[in-house]
Scaffold this active site. Sequence first.
Site, mmCIF file in Angstrom:
data_model
loop_
_atom_site.group_PDB
_atom_site.id
_atom_site.type_symbol
_atom_site.label_atom_id
_atom_site.label_comp_id
_atom_site.label_asym_id
_atom_site.label_seq_id
_atom_site.Cartn_x
_atom_site.Cartn_y
_atom_site.Cartn_z
ATOM 1 N N GLN A 78 0.844 -1.190 0.000
ATOM 2 C CA GLN A 78 0.000 0.000 0.000
ATOM 3 C C GLN A 78 0.878 1.238 0.000
ATOM 4 O OE1 GLN A 78 -3.112 0.208 2.943
ATOM 5 N NE2 GLN A 78 -3.674 2.256 2.312
ATOM 6 N N PHE A 79 1.182 1.742 -1.197
ATOM 7 C CA PHE A 79 2.101 2.874 -1.310
ATOM 8 C C PHE A 79 1.544 4.131 -0.647
ATOM 9 C CE2 PHE A 79 -0.579 4.080 -4.804
ATOM 10 C CZ PHE A 79 -0.398 5.447 -4.952
ATOM 11 N N THR A 80 0.241 4.237 -0.471
ATOM 12 C CA THR A 80 -0.335 5.445 0.124
ATOM 13 C C THR A 80 0.059 5.634 1.588
ATOM 14 O OG1 THR A 80 -2.416 4.330 0.673
ATOM 15 C CG2 THR A 80 -2.299 5.468 -1.460
#
Length: 145
Positions: A78-80
């Site tokens: 989850q890059f966010t």
Amino acid sequence: MIGLLQRVLGASVDIDAERVASIGAGLLVLVGVRPTDDEASALRLLDRLLQYRVFADEHGKMNLNLGQIQGDLLLVPQFTLAAETNKGLRPGFSTAAPPDQGRKLFDILVLAARARHGCVETGRFGAHMRVALINDGPVTLWLES
């Protein structure tokens, strides 16, 4: 690296109409990667995930780790998680690792986890995923390496 750890009774990941991962009781970990992260960061995060004591012992205290309860592990990229959120009304992603670096470090984390732990499932890097979980407690913790 960032690991948003959630103690779960169960969790799953669907992509489109396909279930790609599912676990029973254990940990769901959303994984974020920053530009300064490297292989050592991934391995340190894994050490913490596997040894972090978030499961109740016979006295109801959080004294047991994932291995001690023989729990499952679901790792979801989850890059966010690495987003810049201090100003403005929209997240910025210059603080997240580029996709190639993120994928490489997530893959290193997954391979090492599978070598050291029984049931390890994963989401799919770069995919639009639907993650479902039953949070136990709720217990949700932010770990960094």
